[in-house]
Design an enzyme around this catalytic site. Structure first.
Site, PDB file in Angstrom:
ATOM      1  N   GLY A 144      -4.539  -1.486  -5.211  1.00 19.19           N
ATOM      2  CA  GLY A 144      -4.347  -0.166  -5.809  1.00 19.19           C
ATOM      3  C   GLY A 144      -3.137  -0.083  -6.726  1.00 19.19           C
ATOM      4  O   GLY A 144      -3.143   0.658  -7.707  1.00 19.19           O
TER       5      GLY A 144
ATOM      6  N   GLU B  36      -4.747  -6.971   7.283  1.00 15.79           N
ATOM      7  CA  GLU B  36      -4.764  -7.543   5.941  1.00 15.79           C
ATOM      8  C   GLU B  36      -3.979  -8.856   5.934  1.00 15.79           C
ATOM      9  O   GLU B  36      -2.860  -8.899   6.451  1.00 15.79           O
ATOM     10  CB  GLU B  36      -4.155  -6.549   4.943  1.00 15.79           C
ATOM     11  CG  GLU B  36      -4.945  -5.249   4.853  1.00 15.79           C
ATOM     12  CD  GLU B  36      -4.348  -4.247   3.868  1.00 15.79           C
ATOM     13  OE1 GLU B  36      -3.325  -4.572   3.225  1.00 15.79           O
ATOM     14  OE2 GLU B  36      -4.892  -3.144   3.737  1.00 15.79           O
TER      15      GLU B  36
ATOM     16  N   HIS C  51      -6.533  -4.824  -1.447  1.00 12.82           N
ATOM     17  CA  HIS C  51      -5.346  -3.957  -1.517  1.00 12.82           C
ATOM     18  C   HIS C  51      -4.660  -4.087  -2.884  1.00 12.82           C
ATOM     19  O   HIS C  51      -3.486  -4.460  -2.992  1.00 12.82           O
ATOM     20  CB  HIS C  51      -4.364  -4.276  -0.400  1.00 12.82           C
ATOM     21  CG  HIS C  51      -3.438  -3.130  -0.082  1.00 12.82           C
ATOM     22  ND1 HIS C  51      -2.928  -2.899   1.169  1.00 12.82           N
ATOM     23  CD2 HIS C  51      -2.934  -2.128  -0.874  1.00 12.82           C
ATOM     24  CE1 HIS C  51      -2.137  -1.826   1.147  1.00 12.82           C
ATOM     25  NE2 HIS C  51      -2.132  -1.347  -0.092  1.00 12.82           N
TER      26      HIS C  51
ATOM     27  N   ASP D  38     -10.310  -0.611  -0.243  1.00 12.86           N
ATOM     28  CA  ASP D  38      -9.211  -1.433  -0.763  1.00 12.86           C
ATOM     29  C   ASP D  38      -8.176  -1.732   0.313  1.00 12.86           C
ATOM     30  O   ASP D  38      -7.318  -2.589   0.122  1.00 12.86           O
ATOM     31  CB  ASP D  38      -8.543  -0.719  -1.946  1.00 12.86           C
ATOM     32  CG  ASP D  38      -7.449  -1.556  -2.601  1.00 12.86           C
ATOM     33  OD1 ASP D  38      -7.735  -2.715  -2.951  1.00 12.86           O
ATOM     34  OD2 ASP D  38      -6.314  -1.052  -2.745  1.00 12.86           O
TER      35      ASP D  38
ATOM     36  N   ASP E 237      -6.316  19.617   2.195  1.00  8.45           N
ATOM     37  CA  ASP E 237      -4.908  19.274   2.357  1.00  8.45           C
ATOM     38  C   ASP E 237      -4.212  20.483   2.961  1.00  8.45           C
ATOM     39  O   ASP E 237      -3.956  21.477   2.271  1.00  8.45           O
ATOM     40  CB  ASP E 237      -4.270  18.900   1.019  1.00  8.45           C
ATOM     41  CG  ASP E 237      -2.896  18.261   1.197  1.00  8.45           C
ATOM     42  OD1 ASP E 237      -2.149  18.694   2.102  1.00  8.45           O
ATOM     43  OD2 ASP E 237      -2.564  17.327   0.446  1.00  8.45           O
TER      44      ASP E 237
ATOM     45  N   ARG F 253      -4.580   4.111   3.253  1.00  6.88           N
ATOM     46  CA  ARG F 253      -4.167   3.171   4.293  1.00  6.88           C
ATOM     47  C   ARG F 253      -5.389   2.870   5.152  1.00  6.88           C
ATOM     48  O   ARG F 253      -6.200   3.746   5.441  1.00  6.88           O
ATOM     49  CB  ARG F 253      -3.036   3.759   5.155  1.00  6.88           C
ATOM     50  CG  ARG F 253      -1.676   3.744   4.469  1.00  6.88           C
ATOM     51  CD  ARG F 253      -1.173   2.320   4.296  1.00  6.88           C
ATOM     52  NE  ARG F 253       0.138   2.239   3.656  1.00  6.88           N
ATOM     53  CZ  ARG F 253       0.336   2.082   2.364  1.00  6.88           C
ATOM     54  NH1 ARG F 253      -0.714   2.030   1.539  1.00  6.88           N
ATOM     55  NH2 ARG F 253       1.537   1.978   1.865  1.00  6.88           N
TER      56      ARG F 253
ATOM     57  N   ARG G 298       0.056  13.473  -5.037  1.00 13.19           N
ATOM     58  CA  ARG G 298       0.197  12.911  -6.380  1.00 13.19           C
ATOM     59  C   ARG G 298      -1.064  12.181  -6.828  1.00 13.19           C
ATOM     60  O   ARG G 298      -1.566  12.395  -7.924  1.00 13.19           O
ATOM     61  CB  ARG G 298       1.384  11.936  -6.415  1.00 13.19           C
ATOM     62  CG  ARG G 298       2.757  12.589  -6.271  1.00 13.19           C
ATOM     63  CD  ARG G 298       3.814  11.490  -6.225  1.00 13.19           C
ATOM     64  NE  ARG G 298       5.172  12.010  -6.156  1.00 13.19           N
ATOM     65  CZ  ARG G 298       5.781  12.334  -5.015  1.00 13.19           C
ATOM     66  NH1 ARG G 298       5.135  12.200  -3.862  1.00 13.19           N
ATOM     67  NH2 ARG G 298       7.017  12.793  -5.021  1.00 13.19           N
ATOM     68  N   ILE G 299      -1.561  11.285  -5.960  1.00  6.11           N
ATOM     69  CA  ILE G 299      -2.726  10.491  -6.331  1.00  6.11           C
ATOM     70  C   ILE G 299      -3.984  11.353  -6.289  1.00  6.11           C
ATOM     71  O   ILE G 299      -4.821  11.305  -7.200  1.00  6.11           O
ATOM     72  CB  ILE G 299      -2.861   9.268  -5.418  1.00  6.11           C
ATOM     73  CG1 ILE G 299      -1.651   8.352  -5.592  1.00  6.11           C
ATOM     74  CG2 ILE G 299      -4.162   8.512  -5.717  1.00  6.11           C
ATOM     75  CD1 ILE G 299      -1.587   7.205  -4.602  1.00  6.11           C
TER      76      ILE G 299
END
Length: 350
Positions: free
Chosen positions: A300, A279, A298, A274, A189, A250, A169-170
């Site tokens: 996004g 974290e 982070h 990001d 992919d 991730r 999707r992204i």
């Protein structure tokens, strides 16, 4: 910690952490449950304390639950909520959920894969542009009286090649944006067919080939046993002086120790990150030392629009689970990538 008071003894839905007022109101009007939002609650321990403070209430009253990544859904936790029927994480990632334990307990679960795509794709390009235009150094220079612009010579994107690791999707949104910049797009992919690549105007390549061919690369895959540490020193060695790598997926997908070693050895490239292994970043993180690394905390999915959208998606998904209806992000995911990883691992990859 402040908690709402119970107003009835109806079956209970608890919503933890940040959640929009619209999403909470929708649940209250559509669920037939008592709905309590606990915005300060993020972890299981905090949930147990908060629920224990509610009059006439026990964890056993909870039938529906919404949380985020800090709410770890484990076998031990599930034993404390015997009447839990549905759990939704208001996030794309779901590696904080023990899928097998939920299956054993017959707790229906879902994530929210649709709401964050636009925001995450936009941040990807914000980081690419920050790297390409040297925005960190440019902003600092603009605040001085010298305006020495020679060190700020950057790169344009038009005519370059952008590589996408993970064309979901992204990744597909990122591809469209890259084409808008006048870039050629290559992607890797293994779980998308050729028609999908053609639909999104991407040339299919292998992982090593992706880094060899691309001027800019962005990562858009979930964290699984297959993707953990998948981008490492071999890929960094393929970079050109003006190469850019951006990770908004991730932290563990990119092997941080290899990146730090690459940077210490004065390896080429600029990096927009990001997400991280730990974290928040530790104060002694070596990533903080390198000016060719652009860091964001982070964010996004941190937009007003994404927050409202994911709250509503989570609310509707929870009602879908409780009513045995279709949801936008069923877990385990029905997609081929998850089936393949599960087969490799013999069980849930998480």
């Amino acid at each position: 910690m402040k908690t709402e008071k119970r107003t009835s003894l109806k079956p209970l839905i608890i919503v933890c952490d940040r959640f929009s007022a619209e999403g909470t109101a929708w649940l209250k009007s559509h669920s037939g449950h008592e709905v309590i939002h606990l915005p300060e609650v993020q972890t299981v321990a905090e949930l147990e304390t908060a629920v224990g403070n509610l009059p006439n209430n026990q964890l056993s009253d909870i039938e529906g639950l919404i949380g985020r990544t800090k709410l770890k859904i484990t076998k031990d936790f599930l034993a404390k909520v015997p009447n839990l029927k549905g759990f939704v994480t208001a996030t794309v990632g779901f590696d904080h959920i023990d899928l097998q334990a939920c299956a054993d307990r017959k707790v229906a679960i879902a994530h929210c894969p649709d709401s964050h795509s636009a925001s995450a794709a936009e941040l990807t390009w914000a980081l690419v542009l920050a790297c390409a235009k040297k925005l960190r150094a440019a902003e600092a220079t603009a605040r001085t009286q010298t305006w020495n612009r020679e060190p700020l010579l950057g790169w344009q994107l038009d005519g370059k090649t952008h590589g996408i690791f993970g064309l979901g999707r992204i990744g597909a949104r990122v591809a469209r944006m890259a084409q808008g910049f006048g870039m050629r797009v290559v992607a890797h992919d293994p779980y998308r067919n050729n028609q999908w690549f053609e639909k999104h105007g991407c040339e299919r390549v292998g992982v090593d080939e992706l880094f060899h061919m691309s001027d800019t690369v962005s990562l858009h895959v979930p964290m699984t046993r297959e993707t953990k540490g998948r981008i490492h020193r071999i890929h960094f060695d393929l970079l050109k002086p003006d190469s850019i790598i951006v990770n908004t997926s991730r932290g563990g997908v990119l092997k941080e120790e290899d990146l730090v070693l690459h940077l210490k050895n004065k390896g080429p490239g600029t990096f927009g990150l990001d997400v991280f292994n730990y974290e928040p970043l530790k104060v002694d993180s070596e990533l903080l030392k390198f000016p060719q690394v652009v860091l964001t905390p982070h964010i996004g999915a941190t937009t007003h629009e994404a927050f409202k959208a994911v709250s509503m998606e989570a609310a509707k998904n929870l009602m879908g689970l409780l009513r045995n209806q279709a949801v936008s992000g069923p877990l385990p995911p029905p997609e081929e990538w998850f089936k393949a990883v599960s087969e490799l691992a013999g069980t849930s990859p998480f």
